[in-house]
Design a protein around this motif. Structure first.
Motif, PDB file in Angstrom:
ATOM      1  N   HIS A 126       0.788  -1.437   0.231  1.00 35.07           N
ATOM      2  CA  HIS A 126       0.136  -0.137  -0.137  1.00 35.07           C
ATOM      3  C   HIS A 126       0.937   1.748   0.455  1.00 35.07           C
ATOM      4  CE1 HIS A 126      -3.584  -2.502   0.300  1.00 35.07           C
ATOM      5  NE2 HIS A 126      -3.139  -3.149   1.778  1.00 35.07           N
ATOM      6  N   SER A 127       1.571   1.319   1.038  1.00 36.10           N
ATOM      7  CA  SER A 127       2.743   2.428   0.558  1.00 36.10           C
ATOM      8  C   SER A 127       4.017   2.622  -0.439  1.00 36.10           C
ATOM      9  CB  SER A 127       3.863   2.800   2.330  1.00 36.10           C
ATOM     10  OG  SER A 127       4.279   1.365   1.654  1.00 36.10           O
ATOM     11  N   ILE A 128       4.533   3.937  -0.307  1.00 37.32           N
ATOM     12  CA  ILE A 128       4.917   3.442  -1.877  1.00 37.32           C
ATOM     13  C   ILE A 128       6.614   2.821  -1.273  1.00 37.32           C
ATOM     14  CG2 ILE A 128       6.656   5.899  -0.461  1.00 37.32           C
ATOM     15  CD1 ILE A 128       7.040   6.557  -3.379  1.00 37.32           C
ATOM     16  N   THR A 129       6.968   2.521   0.037  1.00 40.16           N
ATOM     17  CA  THR A 129       7.944   1.915   0.065  1.00 40.16           C
ATOM     18  C   THR A 129       7.403   0.017  -0.054  1.00 40.16           C
ATOM     19  OG1 THR A 129       8.332   3.361   2.075  1.00 40.16           O
ATOM     20  CG2 THR A 129       9.036   1.182   2.236  1.00 40.16           C
ATOM     21  N   HIS A 130       8.143  -0.787  -0.249  1.00 42.89           N
ATOM     22  CA  HIS A 130       7.758  -2.032  -0.676  1.00 42.89           C
ATOM     23  C   HIS A 130       8.832  -3.432  -0.142  1.00 42.89           C
ATOM     24  CE1 HIS A 130       5.424  -4.989  -3.361  1.00 42.89           C
ATOM     25  NE2 HIS A 130       7.013  -5.807  -3.580  1.00 42.89           N
ATOM     26  N   GLN A 131       8.068  -3.708   0.066  1.00 45.75           N
ATOM     27  CA  GLN A 131       8.944  -5.418   0.994  1.00 45.75           C
ATOM     28  C   GLN A 131       9.546  -5.802  -0.248  1.00 45.75           C
ATOM     29  OE1 GLN A 131       8.039  -6.741   4.720  1.00 45.75           O
ATOM     30  NE2 GLN A 131       9.046  -8.178   4.925  1.00 45.75           N
ATOM     31  N   ALA A 132      10.437  -6.394  -0.344  1.00 42.44           N
ATOM     32  CA  ALA A 132      11.245  -7.748  -1.374  1.00 42.44           C
ATOM     33  C   ALA A 132      10.732  -8.697  -0.723  1.00 42.44           C
ATOM     34  CB  ALA A 132      12.560  -7.017  -2.409  1.00 42.44           C
ATOM     35  N   GLY A 133      10.976  -9.550  -1.963  1.00 48.57           N
ATOM     36  CA  GLY A 133      11.015 -11.390  -0.678  1.00 48.57           C
ATOM     37  C   GLY A 133      12.177 -11.814  -0.624  1.00 48.57           C
ATOM     38  N   ARG A 134      12.083 -12.672   0.632  1.00 48.95           N
ATOM     39  CA  ARG A 134      13.880 -13.245   1.460  1.00 48.95           C
ATOM     40  C   ARG A 134      14.435 -13.470  -0.243  1.00 48.95           C
ATOM     41  NH1 ARG A 134      14.920 -13.472   5.544  1.00 48.95           N
ATOM     42  NH2 ARG A 134      12.676 -13.153   6.558  1.00 48.95           N
ATOM     43  N   ASN A 135      16.105 -12.490  -0.390  1.00 45.18           N
ATOM     44  CA  ASN A 135      17.045 -13.638  -0.839  1.00 45.18           C
ATOM     45  C   ASN A 135      16.557 -12.949  -2.320  1.00 45.18           C
ATOM     46  OD1 ASN A 135      18.612 -13.467   1.731  1.00 45.18           O
ATOM     47  ND2 ASN A 135      17.818 -16.040   1.178  1.00 45.18           N
ATOM     48  N   SER A 136      16.238 -11.463  -2.549  1.00 43.51           N
ATOM     49  CA  SER A 136      15.351 -11.328  -3.941  1.00 43.51           C
ATOM     50  C   SER A 136      17.101 -11.063  -4.442  1.00 43.51           C
ATOM     51  CB  SER A 136      15.107 -10.025  -3.997  1.00 43.51           C
ATOM     52  OG  SER A 136      13.339 -10.592  -3.245  1.00 43.51           O
ATOM     53  N   ASP A 137      17.241 -10.862  -6.214  1.00 48.57           N
ATOM     54  CA  ASP A 137      18.607 -11.136  -6.630  1.00 48.57           C
ATOM     55  C   ASP A 137      18.424  -9.906  -7.376  1.00 48.57           C
ATOM     56  OD1 ASP A 137      17.221 -10.769  -9.252  1.00 48.57           O
ATOM     57  OD2 ASP A 137      16.878 -12.708  -8.853  1.00 48.57           O
ATOM     58  N   PRO A 138      19.664  -8.828  -8.305  1.00 51.35           N
ATOM     59  CA  PRO A 138      19.688  -7.446  -7.659  1.00 51.35           C
ATOM     60  C   PRO A 138      18.759  -7.114  -9.170  1.00 51.35           C
ATOM     61  CG  PRO A 138      21.564  -8.699  -7.112  1.00 51.35           C
ATOM     62  CD  PRO A 138      20.961 -10.100  -7.479  1.00 51.35           C
TER      63      PRO A 138
END
Length: 718
Positions: free
Chosen positions: A116-128
């Motif tokens: 919902h926020s402009i801040t986003h959580q990536a999945g665990r150990n996401s690649d570059p």
């Protein structure tokens, strides 16, 4: 999350009072709202948008390396552009506690979709490459989202969002972001939050999302949009009086719920529910709905699993929330959420109140058991707002006192007590973990008929009994007798698992029955006047077990006779003074006496005649019915007379009849009134017959050398 001490320091009485509801706790929603409010204050503080943040979602990233990727954008000039200062367009840094509110993360728990926020959580150990894509999506997805665009059009600072959206169409900018992210990571994968910093003034600093009201309002509206469109609803909202605030306001109908009670799929709560009109059946304001969702951490901390169900035991204080009550409640919830021990919420509340010597009269618990069938579809039963700490606590104390101190399980003569005890059986010895046994349901698991918990259902009487004890509701005596008898029959029948008659099981059941009948608790009920005496508290004398050498030698009557008389008259279900349906009380006493004689003679056959099959085996509990009891009595007395004559021949002048203290009473209750006309029901008859067998098997002089060996051969240890 603030410690209780830090919480109290951060929110003085007058400030906290402004945050608390003005009405008394009257529903589950009120409890959830209060939990959510306390959680929000303890994690993100107060303020208009605090309840919309989800700090726990990325809590494990705090103070970890490379856990925050920041895209830095300068919109202070004529055209928006990426930062070109010494830090550069992308900063890879550490997410810290001090940045939680600045980053202002609001998680969207969906398998596919942006937060919902402009801040986003990536999945665990996401690649570059994946992290670079997420970084670009701060512009290409979030800033161009329909809800965000609507906010930008109305908000005074909406131009900030519009400038970000404009950059999303600039391929050069997007490529620069991608290159900067991959370069910063050096080819390494990481788990991180991705956000932006924006410079809005030529001489100003780069501002975090938490410092830009337009970003926060867009976050709020994105989250609120999900409260009216869940379960395929188009717009489940409308003006109504909110169930939490009691004020006229815009309400929503498909908000999330920590316990999934009020979602559209829960048709048992609202039969025939029209999802578009759900706000009419369950009107909750937008902000209240968000606050309720924030209760999840505290709600989950106050749950435990047993019998295939999830038990909710949510503490609250009766009446309108005050700062003093809120401090006490927050302490309980904080301990529950941060304690790594195995204690149930009940045990933690007991420990807390014992250590602080707090008056618990206004402490209540919401209690329910929930059985999940599939995602978002639960069975809810046993629900009450009137749970008290006193019920499970007093039951635990009462049971320990019964087996420790009363004449039913202890003797101060040279004769055994009426019923056996065994340190290997939890219900037949004092147990410091009794409160855990009661609150987890293990208390009933040991005595009720066994079931496969994998196939548990809402009709499981163990669950019903557990919820009743937690909430102070009485259990039907008919349920107990049915469960007790079935367990006895199962154990007596299953030779592969159990050896001999289950006397320790029966003694455990009776100890439980007497404890539930305690007059302070009144946890037994019946509508059958004939069974009313079973629900009454016994009047056994209290004394502790002395050393064997200190046991007095009786003078006068036979100790077995005195013991039997005392036990019968102190047990309301057996007493000759029972005033409810005296005929049934006499019949129950007759069943008990028959069992006592069968147990007494059966033990004689096993230990003196060395018989492998005894009367106890010949007349199992499942064989006892009104139609058979007369024949069993006649045959048992006949066998008793046979052994009496046999011993007279061997020992000379043998006085009276063997076990005459039982036989004389038995003749009065069974052989004179014809059992063919008895009114007692089968479970009642069988349980007290089994209790009698247990009594008879334990009816002998103390033998300190042989007692332990003898009891362990009677049945397999539990």
């Amino acid at each position: 999350m603030l410690s209780p001490e830090a919480f109290e320091a951060a929110y003085p009485d007058d400030e906290l009072a402004d945050e608390l509801p003005n009405s008394p706790i009257a529903s589950l929603r009120d409890i959830q709202y209060l939990y959510g409010k306390l959680y929000t204050l303890a994690t993100t503080g107060g303020g208009e948008y605090a309840s919309y943040l989800t700090p726990d979602a990325a809590g494990d990233l705090v103070d970890t390396d490379d856990s925050l990727v920041v895209v830095r954008i300068d919109i202070s000039g004529e055209d928006p552009t990426l930062a070109d200062d010494t830090i550069g367009p992308v900063q890879l840094t550490r997410y810290t506690e001090s940045l939680v509110q600045n980053v202002s993360h609001c998680k969207y728990p969906a398998a596919r979709g942006i937060d919902h926020s402009i801040t986003h959580q990536a999945g665990r150990n996401s690649d570059p490459d994946k992290l670079a894509r997420y970084a670009k999506e701060r512009l290409t997805k979030w800033a161009t989202d329909d809800v965000v665009i609507d906010v930008a059009e109305e908000h005074p600072d909406g131009w900030i969002i519009e400038d970000l959206a404009a950059l999303s169409e600039d391929e050069t900018t997007l490529e620069a972001i991608e290159d900067a992210v991959t370069t910063s990571l050096g080819g390494e994968s990481t788990t991180a939050l991705l956000t932006v910093q924006v410079k809005t003034e030529p001489n100003g600093d780069y501002r975090w999302p938490g410092e830009i009201d337009a970003f926060l309002e867009a976050m709020r509206q994105r989250k609120l949009s999900k409260l009216v469109t869940k379960n395929d609803a188009d717009d489940s909202s409308g003006d109504a009086t909110g169930i939490v605030t009691g004020q006229p306001e815009r309400t929503v109908g498909t908000s999330e719920d920590p316990q999934n009670y009020f979602l559209g799929k829960q048709l048992e709560k609202f039969p025939g529910l029209d999802i578009e009109e759900a706000w009419r059946s369950h009107p909750i304001s937008e902000d209240a709905a968000i606050t309720v969702m924030n209760a999840d951490t505290f709600v989950e901390a106050c749950t435990y699993r047993t019998f295939g169900t999830k038990v909710y035991y949510l503490p609250y204080f009766f009446g309108r929330p005050t700062p003093e009550k809120a401090y006490r409640l927050y302490n309980l919830l904080y301990q529950a959420a941060t304690n790594d021990g195995d204690e149930t919420p009940i045990e933690r509340a007991y420990i807390d109140h014992r250590e602080k010597n707090v008056d618990e009269r206004d402490l209540r618990f919401y209690v329910s058991a929930v059985m999940p069938h599939q995602m978002s579809r639960y069975d809810v039963f046993g629900e009450t707002l009137n749970g008290r700490l006193q019920y499970p606590r007093e039951l635990a104390f009462t049971h320990n006192r019964l087996v420790d101190d009363t004449s039913a399980f202890n003797s101060i003569t040279d004769w055994t007590p009426p019923l056996p005890t065994n340190d290997s059986w939890g219900l037949l010895t004092s147990d410091d973990s009794r409160l855990n046994s009661v609150s987890t349901g293990w208390y009933f698991y040991q005595t009720f008929a066994e079931r496969d918990d994998a196939d548990a259902d809402a009709d499981d009487p163990r669950i019903g009994a557990l919820v009743s004890v937690l909430s102070g509701d009485a259990i039907a005596i008919e349920v107990l007798l049915e469960e007790y008898v079935q367990r006895i029959i199962d154990d007596q029948t299953d030779d592969s698992e159990h050896e001999g008659f289950p006397s320790f099981l029966v003694a455990s059941q009776f100890a439980q029955l007497c404890s539930l009948a305690d007059s302070k608790l009144e946890l037994l009920r019946t509508t059958d006047t004939a069974k009313a005496p079973i629900t009454r508290e016994p009047t056994y004398e209290e004394h502790t077990m002395p050393d064997f050498d200190a046991i007095p030698i009786t003078d006068g009557g036979h100790p077995a006779d005195d013991k039997l008389e005392s036990f019968i008259e102190s047990t309301p279900a057996l007493s000759s003074t029972a005033d409810d349906k005296e005929a049934v009380a006499t019949q129950r006493r007759g069943a008990f006496l028959l069992g006592s004689l069968v147990g007494d003679i059966g033990s004689y056959q096993e230990y003196h005649e060395d018989r492998s099959t005894t009367l106890v085996d010949q007349y199992p509990v499942k064989s006892i019915t009104n139609s058979r009891i007369k024949k069993v009595t006649q045959e048992t007395i006949a066998k008793t007379l046979t052994y009496t004559r046999q011993e007279k021949k061997q020992q000379g002048g043998y006085p009276g009849t063997k076990a005459d203290h039982i036989v004389d009473r038995l003749r009065e209750t069974i052989l004179d009134p014809d059992p063919d006309d008895w009114e007692i029901d089968t479970d009642d008859l069988r349980f007290y017959y089994a209790l009698g067998v247990t009594y008879g098997m334990n009816d002998h002089p103390w033998d300190t050398d042989a007692q332990d060996d003898e009891t362990t051969t009677l049945e397999e240890e539990h």
